[in-house]
Scaffold this motif. Structure first.
Motif, PDB file in Angstrom:
ATOM      1  N   ASP A  36       0.637  -1.108   0.123  1.00  0.00           N
ATOM      2  CA  ASP A  36       0.019   0.085  -0.209  1.00  0.00           C
ATOM      3  C   ASP A  36       0.656   1.457   0.279  1.00  0.00           C
ATOM      4  O   ASP A  36       1.940   1.218   0.583  1.00  0.00           O
ATOM      5  CB  ASP A  36      -0.692  -0.224   1.068  1.00  0.00           C
ATOM      6  CG  ASP A  36      -2.578   0.430   1.214  1.00  0.00           C
ATOM      7  OD1 ASP A  36      -2.072   1.342  -0.031  1.00  0.00           O
ATOM      8  OD2 ASP A  36      -2.253   1.030   2.033  1.00  0.00           O
ATOM      9  N   VAL A  37       0.293   1.942  -0.309  1.00  0.00           N
ATOM     10  CA  VAL A  37       0.438   3.349  -0.618  1.00  0.00           C
ATOM     11  C   VAL A  37       0.582   4.504   0.696  1.00  0.00           C
ATOM     12  O   VAL A  37      -0.981   4.778   0.727  1.00  0.00           O
ATOM     13  CB  VAL A  37       0.787   4.469  -1.721  1.00  0.00           C
ATOM     14  CG1 VAL A  37       1.738   5.279  -1.891  1.00  0.00           C
ATOM     15  CG2 VAL A  37       1.502   3.586  -3.004  1.00  0.00           C
ATOM     16  N   VAL A  38       1.440   5.064   1.307  1.00  0.00           N
ATOM     17  CA  VAL A  38       0.852   6.346   2.257  1.00  0.00           C
ATOM     18  C   VAL A  38       1.038   6.989   2.001  1.00  0.00           C
ATOM     19  O   VAL A  38       2.480   7.758   1.398  1.00  0.00           O
ATOM     20  CB  VAL A  38       1.405   5.790   3.492  1.00  0.00           C
ATOM     21  CG1 VAL A  38       0.882   6.624   4.983  1.00  0.00           C
ATOM     22  CG2 VAL A  38       1.696   4.466   4.362  1.00  0.00           C
ATOM     23  N   GLU A  39      -0.260   8.418   1.703  1.00  0.00           N
ATOM     24  CA  GLU A  39       0.367   9.979   0.825  1.00  0.00           C
ATOM     25  C   GLU A  39      -0.187  10.143   1.883  1.00  0.00           C
ATOM     26  O   GLU A  39      -1.263  10.422   2.085  1.00  0.00           O
ATOM     27  CB  GLU A  39      -0.575   9.314  -0.534  1.00  0.00           C
ATOM     28  CG  GLU A  39      -0.552   8.571  -1.575  1.00  0.00           C
ATOM     29  CD  GLU A  39      -1.433   8.775  -2.641  1.00  0.00           C
ATOM     30  OE1 GLU A  39      -1.762   9.861  -3.116  1.00  0.00           O
ATOM     31  OE2 GLU A  39      -1.597   7.830  -2.790  1.00  0.00           O
ATOM     32  N   VAL A  40       0.499  11.424   2.423  1.00  0.00           N
ATOM     33  CA  VAL A  40       0.243  12.420   3.321  1.00  0.00           C
ATOM     34  C   VAL A  40       0.053  14.267   2.421  1.00  0.00           C
ATOM     35  O   VAL A  40       1.187  14.676   1.569  1.00  0.00           O
ATOM     36  CB  VAL A  40       1.478  12.417   4.022  1.00  0.00           C
ATOM     37  CG1 VAL A  40       1.851  13.992   5.699  1.00  0.00           C
ATOM     38  CG2 VAL A  40       1.748  11.438   4.709  1.00  0.00           C
ATOM     39  N   TYR A  41      -0.618  14.313   2.532  1.00  0.00           N
ATOM     40  CA  TYR A  41      -0.711  15.685   2.188  1.00  0.00           C
ATOM     41  C   TYR A  41      -1.299  16.843   2.847  1.00  0.00           C
ATOM     42  O   TYR A  41      -1.386  16.896   4.210  1.00  0.00           O
ATOM     43  CB  TYR A  41      -2.133  15.576   1.005  1.00  0.00           C
ATOM     44  CG  TYR A  41      -2.071  14.912   0.852  1.00  0.00           C
ATOM     45  CD1 TYR A  41      -2.347  15.416  -0.520  1.00  0.00           C
ATOM     46  CD2 TYR A  41      -2.773  13.007   0.192  1.00  0.00           C
ATOM     47  CE1 TYR A  41      -2.183  14.758  -2.285  1.00  0.00           C
ATOM     48  CE2 TYR A  41      -2.237  13.046  -0.981  1.00  0.00           C
ATOM     49  CZ  TYR A  41      -2.225  13.308  -1.617  1.00  0.00           C
ATOM     50  OH  TYR A  41      -1.954  12.625  -3.049  1.00  0.00           O
ATOM     51  N   PHE A  42      -1.211  18.381   2.910  1.00  0.00           N
ATOM     52  CA  PHE A  42      -1.410  19.174   4.296  1.00  0.00           C
ATOM     53  C   PHE A  42      -3.065  20.295   3.476  1.00  0.00           C
ATOM     54  O   PHE A  42      -2.005  20.468   2.083  1.00  0.00           O
ATOM     55  CB  PHE A  42      -0.112  19.635   4.360  1.00  0.00           C
ATOM     56  CG  PHE A  42       0.484  20.573   3.765  1.00  0.00           C
ATOM     57  CD1 PHE A  42       0.475  22.709   3.641  1.00  0.00           C
ATOM     58  CD2 PHE A  42       1.281  20.488   2.642  1.00  0.00           C
ATOM     59  CE1 PHE A  42       0.716  22.960   2.731  1.00  0.00           C
ATOM     60  CE2 PHE A  42       2.297  21.340   1.657  1.00  0.00           C
ATOM     61  CZ  PHE A  42       1.541  22.579   1.783  1.00  0.00           C
ATOM     62  N   THR A  43      -2.793  20.304   4.112  1.00  0.00           N
ATOM     63  CA  THR A  43      -4.320  21.754   3.818  1.00  0.00           C
ATOM     64  C   THR A  43      -4.359  22.910   5.118  1.00  0.00           C
ATOM     65  O   THR A  43      -4.080  22.726   6.046  1.00  0.00           O
ATOM     66  CB  THR A  43      -5.865  21.378   3.982  1.00  0.00           C
ATOM     67  OG1 THR A  43      -5.600  20.424   3.333  1.00  0.00           O
ATOM     68  CG2 THR A  43      -6.063  22.742   3.730  1.00  0.00           C
ATOM     69  N   PRO A  44      -3.444  24.124   3.891  1.00  0.00           N
ATOM     70  CA  PRO A  44      -3.038  24.873   4.784  1.00  0.00           C
ATOM     71  C   PRO A  44      -4.021  26.524   4.965  1.00  0.00           C
ATOM     72  O   PRO A  44      -4.695  26.438   3.894  1.00  0.00           O
ATOM     73  CB  PRO A  44      -1.818  26.053   3.663  1.00  0.00           C
ATOM     74  CG  PRO A  44      -2.055  25.426   2.634  1.00  0.00           C
ATOM     75  CD  PRO A  44      -2.549  23.890   2.309  1.00  0.00           C
ATOM     76  N   PRO A  45      -3.847  27.003   6.531  1.00  0.00           N
ATOM     77  CA  PRO A  45      -4.388  28.298   6.132  1.00  0.00           C
ATOM     78  C   PRO A  45      -4.925  29.314   4.852  1.00  0.00           C
ATOM     79  O   PRO A  45      -3.712  29.648   4.319  1.00  0.00           O
ATOM     80  CB  PRO A  45      -4.660  28.902   7.280  1.00  0.00           C
ATOM     81  CG  PRO A  45      -3.051  28.804   7.612  1.00  0.00           C
ATOM     82  CD  PRO A  45      -2.274  27.123   7.320  1.00  0.00           C
ATOM     83  N   TYR A  46      -6.237  29.591   4.507  1.00  0.00           N
ATOM     84  CA  TYR A  46      -6.154  30.034   4.034  1.00  0.00           C
ATOM     85  C   TYR A  46      -6.644  31.701   4.119  1.00  0.00           C
ATOM     86  O   TYR A  46      -8.036  31.649   4.067  1.00  0.00           O
ATOM     87  CB  TYR A  46      -6.924  29.768   2.354  1.00  0.00           C
ATOM     88  CG  TYR A  46      -7.125  30.318   1.555  1.00  0.00           C
ATOM     89  CD1 TYR A  46      -6.702  31.039   0.673  1.00  0.00           C
ATOM     90  CD2 TYR A  46      -8.564  30.887   0.998  1.00  0.00           C
ATOM     91  CE1 TYR A  46      -6.186  32.100  -0.071  1.00  0.00           C
ATOM     92  CE2 TYR A  46      -8.389  31.920  -0.265  1.00  0.00           C
ATOM     93  CZ  TYR A  46      -7.804  32.723  -0.736  1.00  0.00           C
ATOM     94  OH  TYR A  46      -7.710  33.468  -2.089  1.00  0.00           O
ATOM     95  N   THR A  47      -7.218  32.615   2.807  1.00  0.00           N
ATOM     96  CA  THR A  47      -7.361  34.457   3.688  1.00  0.00           C
ATOM     97  C   THR A  47      -7.643  34.353   2.397  1.00  0.00           C
ATOM     98  O   THR A  47      -7.351  34.840   1.422  1.00  0.00           O
ATOM     99  CB  THR A  47      -6.256  35.138   4.250  1.00  0.00           C
ATOM    100  OG1 THR A  47      -6.343  34.928   5.626  1.00  0.00           O
ATOM    101  CG2 THR A  47      -7.042  36.785   4.368  1.00  0.00           C
TER     102      THR A  47
END
Length: 685
Positions: free
Chosen positions: A483-494
């Motif tokens: 399996d593949v572990v994919e790590v994503y991030f979501t930053p704060p947006y103004t």
């Protein structure tokens, strides 16, 4: 004379993969030598003719032979001067002794390429038809099965004569294929070039050999059903440097696609639309007006319809280096599995048979976003050739000054800004601009397996400058797999602030082979600087730079860019401005460069107000965009081949670099030397 020679040599060398521009450039470069050879030939002929009148009978042949031999000797000397002079860099790899690659290296290379295929092919669909299990006979449809795509065009091409093809991969995996169908294909066309055209980097035959539906006779299809109840369809598409993928195949068919007359004043060096397509039938066109190379041809559609009407178990193999439109897969319930097997090189196709028989469990992931309609992508209207309409004088001067000039001064607007690929689709969906499920068929990072997995974040810590997370992966299915572990991030947006995508891949890792019920712990440590966004609009910086803005950041593990499996959050208390000193990993401080010139007078896509400027930003260039502004035109003219004056940049204080010095050094002596070792300067003498 020189042009005549160019015309004679160009078809010879282009058939060998040399560009017509290179032929023209080198012949012009050698024109002095060529004229010398022609002049000496004229002298030799004059001597031979004069011998008839000035030399006694009986000795004339001696003079004539001497003149001929002298000319041959002169040609040999001049040829050597050319080879060891202007052509030395090009010919030295051929003239000098070359070592052979060892058999061990070749074997290791093939093993690595095969492993890339096993790890990289992507299972897009599977309703249980794969693996084939007890099925050892397979009907293979699609002419491309006999001649798959192994690489790209131009520099991506190679000798594929020894490459493992689709049919060989089946044989190696113990799967027998219906030879009657294959014989029909090979008899129909042994090569991809239906029109018999010679393909080179300056000319492309986009033809897609595929027998019309009448070739699939009742007898052939009845025999196929007796041979096996399972069918496999292969669809291929090529692509590479030198020519964009055609957006209107019908125009190529009817010879209205070549733009050289309209955009390059007929310049023969303009080869970007120099192409051909040969229909598979005289009764209809393979493509309707406006259909692109990434869509099915009418002949392919008829073949798929024929196969799906005869078989309830169908596997599709997409052997294409670019993201085709695959919505048609969903129109046929008989299609139970789809595999992506793009350009596979020397031995990567071996993996296909292994995946079909189940000895390899697929674990690849898509590296692109597959959309239903390419024409609805944000970049489509700005794809192609856009030439300035107020530069005729400069074009004429360049044509006169540079024999290799292609006749165009053009522009392309990259209007998407940072919203490329999955970053656009995920962000646009979050902002409500698009219906994600209606637009995207297969997300970035997507891929299926013959087993199932569960992933969860078991540990997370904020370490100041870094964050760490631990992911537990468990095989919850019945067969072994990765399996593949994919790590994503979501930053704060103004809203209206620094442009940011809502989803950003930051790290990924693949597990080892996990047996059913087995688990593996995968750990990540991520620098917080990797979450910073570049402030190109100078909203929080003076001249651009990276900024890690304050606010809540989400870290998620996903099965693809769209599907969240688990997530955690952390908070950055205040802005971290890297624009002055750069991020710790930066070797130089990133700031805006050439911004006034490179940005142009273009509206770039912005997330502000839910992509409020989408229609304006993604529209085709306006009429005024085709007129180059006077200041830019003046600067380009000054630096062009036609007008460039190097004496303007002379400095009487300049010192000529040392050349020809022998310091007893060779490149091999510098293995492991530091980049700033002072001996580099001595070597470069």
């Amino acid at each position: 004379m020189i042009q005549l020679l160019i015309d004679l040599l160009t078809p010879i060398f282009t058939s060998m993969g040399v560009s017509a521009t290179d032929v023209q450039t080198y012949v012009n470069m050698l024109s002095g030598y060529i004229y010398t050879i022609i002049g000496l030939l004229a002298v030799a002929i004059i001597v031979m003719v004069a011998a008839h009148f000035l030399v006694k009978k009986g000795t004339r042949h001696v003079v004539r032979w001497s003149a001929a031999l002298a000319w041959v000797l002169a040609v040999a000397i001049i040829a050597n001067i050319m080879c060891f002079g202007p052509l030395y860099n090009n010919l030295s790899p051929i003239m000098n002794t070359r070592d052979q690659v060892s058999e061990e290296s070749i074997a290791n290379s093939k093993a690595v390429i095969k492993e890339v295929g096993e790890e990289g092919m992507v299972l897009l669909e599977n309703n249980g038809v794969l693996p084939l299990a007890d099925t050892t006979n397979l009907n293979v449809f699609g002419w491309a099965s006999t001649n798959p795509i192994f690489g790209g065009t131009g520099s991506g091409s190679s000798d594929n004569s020894s490459s493992v093809g689709i049919l060989q991969s089946l044989t190696d995996a113990g799967i027998s294929y219906n030879q009657e169908i294959i014989d029909m294909y090979t008899e129909y066309s042994p090569t991809r070039n239906l029109g018999g055209n010679v393909v080179s980097v300056t000319y492309t035959d986009w033809s897609l050999p595929e027998p019309p539906v009448e070739y699939y006779t009742d007898e052939l299809m009845t025999n196929a059903q007796k041979f096996s109840d399972t069918a496999m369809i292969v669809i291929s598409r090529s692509g590479g440097e030198g020519q964009d993928l055609p957006t209107d195949m019908n125009a190529i068919i009817h010879d209205t696609y070549d733009l050289r007359d309209s955009v390059a004043n007929g310049n023969e060096n303009y080869n970007y639309t120099n192409c051909n397509y040969t229909n598979n039938s005289t009764e209809y066109d393979d493509f309707d007006p406006g259909e692109s190379y990434l869509e099915l041809s009418n002949t392919e559609e008829a073949m798929i319809e024929k196969v799906c009407s005869a078989f309830d178990k169908v596997v599709v193999v997409i052997n294409a280096n670019n993201t085709m439109e695959l919505g048609w897969v969903e129109q046929y319930p008989q299609i139970g599995a789809v595999i992506l097997a793009p350009g596979t090189g020397e031995s990567g196709m071996s993996a296909l048979g292994e995946i079909l028989n189940g000895s390899v469990n697929p674990s690849g992931r898509t590296v692109d976003t597959y959309v239903y309609d390419v024409k609805q992508t944000p970049w489509y209207n700005n794809f192609g050739s856009f030439t300035y309409n107020n530069v005729d004088d400069l074009r004429a001067a360049l044509t006169q000054a540079d024999p290799a000039y292609q006749g165009v001064i053009a522009f392309v607007n990259y209007v998407e800004g940072i919203y490329v690929g999955y970053k656009f689709y995920e962000t646009a969906a979050e902002e409500g601009l698009i219906d994600y499920d209606a637009a995207v068929q297969y997300p970035f990072g997507y891929g299926l397996s013959y087993t199932s997995f569960a992933q969860e974040i078991t540990e997370f810590s904020d370490n100041g400058d870094t964050v760490s997370l631990t992911v537990n992966v468990t095989n919850t299915g019945d067969v072994a797999g990765k399996d593949v572990v994919e790590v994503y991030f979501t930053p704060p947006y103004t809203n209206g602030g620094i442009e940011k995508a809502s989803v950003n891949l930051v790290q990924f890792a693949k597990t080892a082979q996990l047996e059913p019920g087995a688990s593996e712990t995968v750990s990540f440590t991520i620098d917080k600087e990797d979450f910073a966004s570049y402030d190109s609009g100078c909203i929080k910086t003076a001249n651009g730079g990276y900024v890690l803005e304050a606010g809540e950041y989400a870290l998620s593990i996903r099965s693809d860019s769209h599907t969240v499996l688990d997530s955690v959050t952390f908070t950055v208390g205040s802005d971290v401005d890297y624009s002055a000193d750069g991020r710790p990993s930066d070797s130089a401080v990133p700031t805006n460069q050439f911004q006034d010139y490179s940005a142009g007078n273009v509206t770039y896509l912005s997330r502000a107000d839910g992509f409020a400027n989408y229609a304006q930003a993604t529209a085709a260039p306006a009429e005024e965009a085709y007129s180059m502004d006077e200041d830019t035109l003046a600067r380009i003219t000054e630096k062009s081949v036609a007008y460039y004056d190097p004496t303007q940049y002379d400095d009487p204080n300049d010192e000529m670099p040392v050349t020809g010095a022998d310091n007893g050094l060779s490149l091999a002596d510098f293995t492991g030397k530091a980049y700033d070792d002072p001996q580099w300067e001595e070597l470069l003498d």
